[in-house]
Design a protein around this motif. Structure first.
Motif, PDB file in Angstrom:
ATOM      1  N   ILE A  24       0.980  -1.219   0.085  1.00  0.00           N
ATOM      2  CA  ILE A  24       0.216  -0.014   0.116  1.00  0.00           C
ATOM      3  C   ILE A  24       0.742   1.131  -0.068  1.00  0.00           C
ATOM      4  O   ILE A  24       1.926   1.316   0.510  1.00  0.00           O
ATOM      5  N   THR A  25       0.425   2.113  -0.654  1.00  0.00           N
ATOM      6  CA  THR A  25       0.961   3.804  -0.436  1.00  0.00           C
ATOM      7  C   THR A  25      -0.102   4.349  -0.135  1.00  0.00           C
ATOM      8  O   THR A  25      -1.311   4.321  -0.416  1.00  0.00           O
ATOM      9  N   ALA A  26       0.095   5.689   0.318  1.00  0.00           N
ATOM     10  CA  ALA A  26      -0.781   6.692   0.617  1.00  0.00           C
ATOM     11  C   ALA A  26      -0.490   8.126   0.417  1.00  0.00           C
ATOM     12  O   ALA A  26       0.895   8.530   0.407  1.00  0.00           O
ATOM     13  N   THR A  27      -1.153   8.943  -0.253  1.00  0.00           N
ATOM     14  CA  THR A  27      -0.605  10.259  -0.771  1.00  0.00           C
ATOM     15  C   THR A  27      -1.973  11.389  -0.835  1.00  0.00           C
ATOM     16  O   THR A  27      -3.124  10.866  -0.338  1.00  0.00           O
ATOM     17  N   SER A  28      -1.866  12.257  -1.366  1.00  0.00           N
ATOM     18  CA  SER A  28      -2.772  13.478  -1.757  1.00  0.00           C
ATOM     19  C   SER A  28      -2.598  13.751  -3.165  1.00  0.00           C
ATOM     20  O   SER A  28      -1.648  13.351  -3.896  1.00  0.00           O
ATOM     21  N   GLY A  29      -3.309  15.045  -3.601  1.00  0.00           N
ATOM     22  CA  GLY A  29      -3.506  15.130  -4.896  1.00  0.00           C
ATOM     23  C   GLY A  29      -2.053  15.330  -5.552  1.00  0.00           C
ATOM     24  O   GLY A  29      -1.757  14.698  -6.504  1.00  0.00           O
ATOM     25  N   PRO A  30      -1.324  16.016  -5.060  1.00  0.00           N
ATOM     26  CA  PRO A  30       0.122  16.412  -5.940  1.00  0.00           C
ATOM     27  C   PRO A  30       0.940  15.000  -6.250  1.00  0.00           C
ATOM     28  O   PRO A  30       1.489  14.817  -7.078  1.00  0.00           O
ATOM     29  N   GLY A  31       0.761  14.227  -5.097  1.00  0.00           N
ATOM     30  CA  GLY A  31       1.661  13.038  -5.093  1.00  0.00           C
ATOM     31  C   GLY A  31       0.667  11.998  -5.879  1.00  0.00           C
ATOM     32  O   GLY A  31       1.466  11.070  -6.654  1.00  0.00           O
ATOM     33  N   PHE A  32      -0.377  12.134  -6.016  1.00  0.00           N
ATOM     34  CA  PHE A  32      -1.520  11.108  -6.677  1.00  0.00           C
ATOM     35  C   PHE A  32      -1.108  11.388  -8.151  1.00  0.00           C
ATOM     36  O   PHE A  32      -0.989  10.529  -9.002  1.00  0.00           O
ATOM     37  N   SER A  33      -0.983  12.756  -8.771  1.00  0.00           N
ATOM     38  CA  SER A  33      -0.611  12.941 -10.174  1.00  0.00           C
ATOM     39  C   SER A  33       0.839  12.201 -10.236  1.00  0.00           C
ATOM     40  O   SER A  33       0.840  11.526 -11.342  1.00  0.00           O
ATOM     41  N   LEU A  34       1.826  12.270  -9.229  1.00  0.00           N
ATOM     42  CA  LEU A  34       3.023  11.812  -9.700  1.00  0.00           C
ATOM     43  C   LEU A  34       3.077  10.173  -9.810  1.00  0.00           C
ATOM     44  O   LEU A  34       3.791   9.506 -10.358  1.00  0.00           O
ATOM     45  N   LYS A  35       2.037   9.675  -9.189  1.00  0.00           N
ATOM     46  CA  LYS A  35       2.177   8.187  -9.158  1.00  0.00           C
ATOM     47  C   LYS A  35       1.210   7.530 -10.390  1.00  0.00           C
ATOM     48  O   LYS A  35       1.227   6.214 -10.693  1.00  0.00           O
ATOM     49  N   PRO A  94      -3.630  22.648   1.091  1.00  0.00           N
ATOM     50  CA  PRO A  94      -3.165  21.454   1.724  1.00  0.00           C
ATOM     51  C   PRO A  94      -3.934  20.847   2.571  1.00  0.00           C
ATOM     52  O   PRO A  94      -4.199  19.719   3.011  1.00  0.00           O
ATOM     53  N   THR A  95      -4.710  21.716   3.519  1.00  0.00           N
ATOM     54  CA  THR A  95      -5.232  21.362   4.846  1.00  0.00           C
ATOM     55  C   THR A  95      -6.730  21.311   4.578  1.00  0.00           C
ATOM     56  O   THR A  95      -7.450  21.034   5.474  1.00  0.00           O
ATOM     57  N   MET A  96      -7.124  21.475   3.302  1.00  0.00           N
ATOM     58  CA  MET A  96      -8.701  21.207   3.317  1.00  0.00           C
ATOM     59  C   MET A  96      -9.052  20.346   2.115  1.00  0.00           C
ATOM     60  O   MET A  96      -8.337  19.728   1.717  1.00  0.00           O
ATOM     61  N   ALA A  97     -10.515  20.166   2.112  1.00  0.00           N
ATOM     62  CA  ALA A  97     -11.113  19.028   1.398  1.00  0.00           C
ATOM     63  C   ALA A  97     -11.377  19.217   0.175  1.00  0.00           C
ATOM     64  O   ALA A  97     -11.664  20.432  -0.401  1.00  0.00           O
ATOM     65  N   SER A  98     -11.569  18.358  -0.900  1.00  0.00           N
ATOM     66  CA  SER A  98     -11.999  18.333  -1.820  1.00  0.00           C
ATOM     67  C   SER A  98     -12.267  16.885  -2.607  1.00  0.00           C
ATOM     68  O   SER A  98     -12.064  15.781  -1.624  1.00  0.00           O
ATOM     69  N   GLN A  99     -13.137  16.891  -3.507  1.00  0.00           N
ATOM     70  CA  GLN A  99     -13.459  15.543  -4.327  1.00  0.00           C
ATOM     71  C   GLN A  99     -13.382  15.639  -5.839  1.00  0.00           C
ATOM     72  O   GLN A  99     -13.801  15.085  -6.549  1.00  0.00           O
ATOM     73  N   ALA A 100     -12.090  16.604  -6.126  1.00  0.00           N
ATOM     74  CA  ALA A 100     -11.970  17.006  -7.419  1.00  0.00           C
ATOM     75  C   ALA A 100     -10.900  15.809  -8.192  1.00  0.00           C
ATOM     76  O   ALA A 100     -10.741  16.134  -9.247  1.00  0.00           O
ATOM     77  N   ASP A 101     -10.520  14.892  -7.427  1.00  0.00           N
ATOM     78  CA  ASP A 101      -9.973  13.964  -8.163  1.00  0.00           C
ATOM     79  C   ASP A 101     -10.515  12.455  -8.500  1.00  0.00           C
ATOM     80  O   ASP A 101     -10.298  11.680  -8.870  1.00  0.00           O
ATOM     81  N   LEU A 102     -11.961  12.860  -8.814  1.00  0.00           N
ATOM     82  CA  LEU A 102     -12.679  11.524  -9.219  1.00  0.00           C
ATOM     83  C   LEU A 102     -12.319  11.288 -10.477  1.00  0.00           C
ATOM     84  O   LEU A 102     -12.195   9.982 -10.649  1.00  0.00           O
ATOM     85  N   MET A 103     -12.383  12.042 -11.209  1.00  0.00           N
ATOM     86  CA  MET A 103     -11.929  11.918 -12.695  1.00  0.00           C
ATOM     87  C   MET A 103     -10.297  11.233 -12.834  1.00  0.00           C
ATOM     88  O   MET A 103     -10.168  10.460 -13.689  1.00  0.00           O
ATOM     89  N   GLN A 104      -9.604  12.051 -11.960  1.00  0.00           N
ATOM     90  CA  GLN A 104      -8.141  11.442 -12.032  1.00  0.00           C
ATOM     91  C   GLN A 104      -7.915   9.974 -11.799  1.00  0.00           C
ATOM     92  O   GLN A 104      -7.332   9.341 -12.274  1.00  0.00           O
ATOM     93  N   SER A 105      -8.881   9.678 -10.810  1.00  0.00           N
ATOM     94  CA  SER A 105      -8.884   8.387 -10.349  1.00  0.00           C
ATOM     95  C   SER A 105      -9.297   7.275 -11.494  1.00  0.00           C
ATOM     96  O   SER A 105      -8.753   6.356 -11.226  1.00  0.00           O
ATOM     97  N   ARG A 106     -10.106   7.744 -12.285  1.00  0.00           N
ATOM     98  CA  ARG A 106     -10.464   6.877 -13.141  1.00  0.00           C
ATOM     99  C   ARG A 106      -9.493   7.071 -14.387  1.00  0.00           C
ATOM    100  O   ARG A 106      -9.212   6.017 -15.215  1.00  0.00           O
ATOM    101  N   TRP A 107      -9.352   8.101 -14.723  1.00  0.00           N
ATOM    102  CA  TRP A 107      -8.501   8.389 -16.107  1.00  0.00           C
ATOM    103  C   TRP A 107      -7.261   9.323 -16.090  1.00  0.00           C
ATOM    104  O   TRP A 107      -6.687   9.483 -16.835  1.00  0.00           O
ATOM    105  N   GLY A 108      -6.545   8.965 -14.691  1.00  0.00           N
ATOM    106  CA  GLY A 108      -5.428   9.752 -14.389  1.00  0.00           C
ATOM    107  C   GLY A 108      -4.112   9.205 -15.185  1.00  0.00           C
ATOM    108  O   GLY A 108      -3.263  10.165 -15.673  1.00  0.00           O
ATOM    109  N   THR A 109      -4.133   7.993 -15.531  1.00  0.00           N
ATOM    110  CA  THR A 109      -3.023   7.398 -16.072  1.00  0.00           C
ATOM    111  C   THR A 109      -3.345   7.143 -17.574  1.00  0.00           C
ATOM    112  O   THR A 109      -4.731   7.258 -17.957  1.00  0.00           O
ATOM    113  N   HIS A 110      -2.375   7.373 -18.615  1.00  0.00           N
ATOM    114  CA  HIS A 110      -2.746   7.213 -19.945  1.00  0.00           C
ATOM    115  C   HIS A 110      -3.438   5.932 -20.503  1.00  0.00           C
ATOM    116  O   HIS A 110      -2.975   4.916 -19.674  1.00  0.00           O
ATOM    117  N   GLY A 111      -3.745   5.923 -21.648  1.00  0.00           N
ATOM    118  CA  GLY A 111      -4.369   4.623 -22.170  1.00  0.00           C
ATOM    119  C   GLY A 111      -5.653   4.055 -21.356  1.00  0.00           C
ATOM    120  O   GLY A 111      -5.999   4.590 -20.242  1.00  0.00           O
TER     121      GLY A 111
END
Lengths: 182, 377
Positions: B74-85, B114-131
């Protein structure tokens, strides 16, 4: 406790606001058998920024996790006071450090106490201001047993600080009891 | 079973340990840092590995590699790190390596809030990686669900040989609640299938007609190749049309033909509902509060549909909501979830009501109530 109780504690970073929220929530949840939702907000700074914790206490399932209108509002800094004073219900209880200037409220109950001063000058333990405040809240609110909070304090901090921490809590509890008699 | 009063982030760690995870690698980032902290405390006691890497990219590579040795990782991160992964996440998906990636969403884009909430990575979680790749994404709405569905995330990763994303938000990560922690004898634990054939007969990407071929652990005598290139059953590069098409079909089929196991949702007050609020994560809680008030104070028959599995999206279930008078979609983004519903709802413009917030604060029940009562305008 039939209805939901909402508590907000606010001050500045370094005052132990978040720790006090954790201790109080833990005592309600694990020692008093309540449902608790405890949240916090803080700035990116380690010290000095605004700091706030919200607790919802209920016998029922808790959904929305933030305080809408607080039944108890505890304020330990000027900035927190100007920001959150209006978040109290009209009949709610305000607990505030005596050093803070604020517009007097028309309704509800106000308790003022020298938390910071007692901790600093009498107990020589300024970082225990938050525990003093918890003791005071415990006495004023009568929502939970002092022993519940003291159990959590004993478990949470290092043993060598236990005596000083419990002393701060007891001193706050005593101040609270005194204030109720006035 | 034991009760604890802990953060959502800490409950993820409790769930992972019960699921049998003994390997964490990451790079701490607010608001996910308590996950790394708790793993660094707990894993050494259990003989596990906690590895803080130089960055999020390295950490993602590490959990993929370690997973191939048989570990649940397992790994854990937030938005900026999620992009890198994302690149390595695509690699794990394509090479079918089970692992769990936690993203505790905070306000973005970039360093954002950094310290506040969001749900704006919904699409990144689906389509963040290519292909085009299949992915499983789960989202919890309480501390108890953090514990429960982290175990589910590992189970699904192991059963379907795929990375699973655990999509949290700052509100749930930093929420403390009372949680019941069960041990491994009290919950269902799924482990990946191991080969039943001797090493010389083993092929890493084919076992008869199985959609999920068994995965041998490196270091156990089974030799095979892993590549991010299109590959044949031995894991060696192959670009023949037949191989590429078959591989892609199987990758999608293993998820899409098992929706009964993968698609998880919860319903509240849905029996007689004429209006449905569709939500996931922390927003679910405001939705339930709002539905309760709308029923009691306003006589509106409102139900709540909570997506636990947000991807694959439950299009068939959403299709049933075409019979609803209104569909209300609260989310801490400008309408990513609502956009997905638009694909399935006929006359979406006359039925879908968005309740959107992007300033880092939780959507309040009052905001949902107000928009629901106002209707589509």
């Amino acid at each position: 406790m039939s209805k939901q109780i909402e508590i907000r504690i606010a001050g500045k970073g370094g005052q132990g606001i978040l720790t006090s929220g954790y201790i109080l929530g833990n005592a309600f949840a694990l020692l008093e058998g309540k449902n608790v939702a405890q949240t916090q907000s803080y700035g990116p700074e380690a010290r000095g920024g605004a700091s706030k914790t919200d607790l919802i206490i209920s016998d029922e399932v808790i959904y929305y996790t933030k305080v809408r209108k607080a039944n108890y509002l505890i304020l330990l800094s000027e900035e927190a006071t100007s920001r959150y004073l209006d978040d109290l219900t009209s009949s709610g209880t305000l607990i505030i450090d005596s050093s803070i200037h604020f517009e007097p409220r028309k309704e509800g109950t106000v308790f003022k106490s020298n938390f910071a001063k007692i901790a600093r000058e009498e107990l020589k333990n300024p970082i225990a201001t938050n525990l003093l405040m918890l003791g005071y809240f415990c006495a004023i609110s009568d929502l939970l047993k002092p022993d519940s909070i003291k159990t959590v304090i004993s478990e949470h901090f290092r043993k060598r600080f236990e005596e000083a921490n419990l002393k701060a809590f007891d001193r706050g509890f005593e101040e609270g009891k005194k204030a109720l008699k006035k | 079973m034991q009760e604890k009063f802990i953060l959502g982030n800490e409950a993820v760690v409790e769930g992972a340990l019960v699921a049998g995870c003994r390997f964490f690698s990451g790079y701490p980032i607010t608001p996910s840092s308590e996950i790394a902290e708790a793993f660094s405390r707990e894993l050494p006691k259990l003989g596990g590995v906690f590895l803080q890497m130089e960055d999020e990219i390295g950490a993602m590579g590490v959990i993929v590699g370690a997973a191939l040795t048989g570990h649940k990782t397992i790994t854990a991160t937030s938005g900026p790190g999620f992009s890198l992964k994302q690149e390595t996440l695509g690699f794990a998906s394509f090479t079918e390596i089970p692992c769990v990636v936690v993203n505790v969403q905070r306000g973005g884009p970039s360093t954002g809030l950094p310290t506040m909430a969001s749900q704006a990575d919904l699409m990144q979680s689906r389509w963040g990686t290519h292909g085009e790749h299949p992915i499983i994404v789960l989202s919890p709405s309480s501390v108890q669900e953090c514990f429960k569905y982290t175990i589910t995330a590992f189970n699904l990763a192991e059963e379907f040989r795929t990375p699973v994303i655990f999509l949290m938000d700052e509100i749930i990560g930093h929420l403390r609640e009372k949680v019941r922690i069960y041990d491994e004898t009290e919950v269902e634990i799924i482990n990946r299938e191991k080969p039943q054939v001797p090493p010389e007969e083993y092929t890493v990407y084919k076992d008869g007609d199985k959609l999920v071929p068994p995965l041998a652990s490196y270091g156990t005598g089974y030799r095979y190749h892993i590549t991010g290139l299109a590959h044949n059953r031995h894991g060696l590069p192959s670009f023949s049309s037949e191989t590429v098409i078959k591989l892609s079909e199987r990758l999608h089929d293993k998820i899409n033909k098992n929706l009964d196991k993968i698609s998880i949702y919860n319903e509240f007050f849905m029996e007689d509902a004429e209006i449905v609020i569709v939500a996931y994560g922390s927003t679910t809680r405001s939705a339930i509060s709002a539905a309760d008030i709308l029923r009691k104070k306003h006589g509106k028959k409102v139900g709540v549909f909570q997506l636990v599995t947000v991807w694959p999206f439950p299009y068939a279930k959403i299709d049933e909501f075409n019979s609803m008078k209104e569909i209300v979609v609260p989310e801490m983004s400008l309408g990513q979830l609502r956009g997905e519903l638009e694909k399935q709802i006929i006359n979406a413009k006359e039925k879908l009501i968005g309740v959107n917030r992007i300033d880092g604060y939780m959507i309040t029940p009052d905001e949902i109530i107000e928009k629901t009562l106002r209707g589509v305008k």
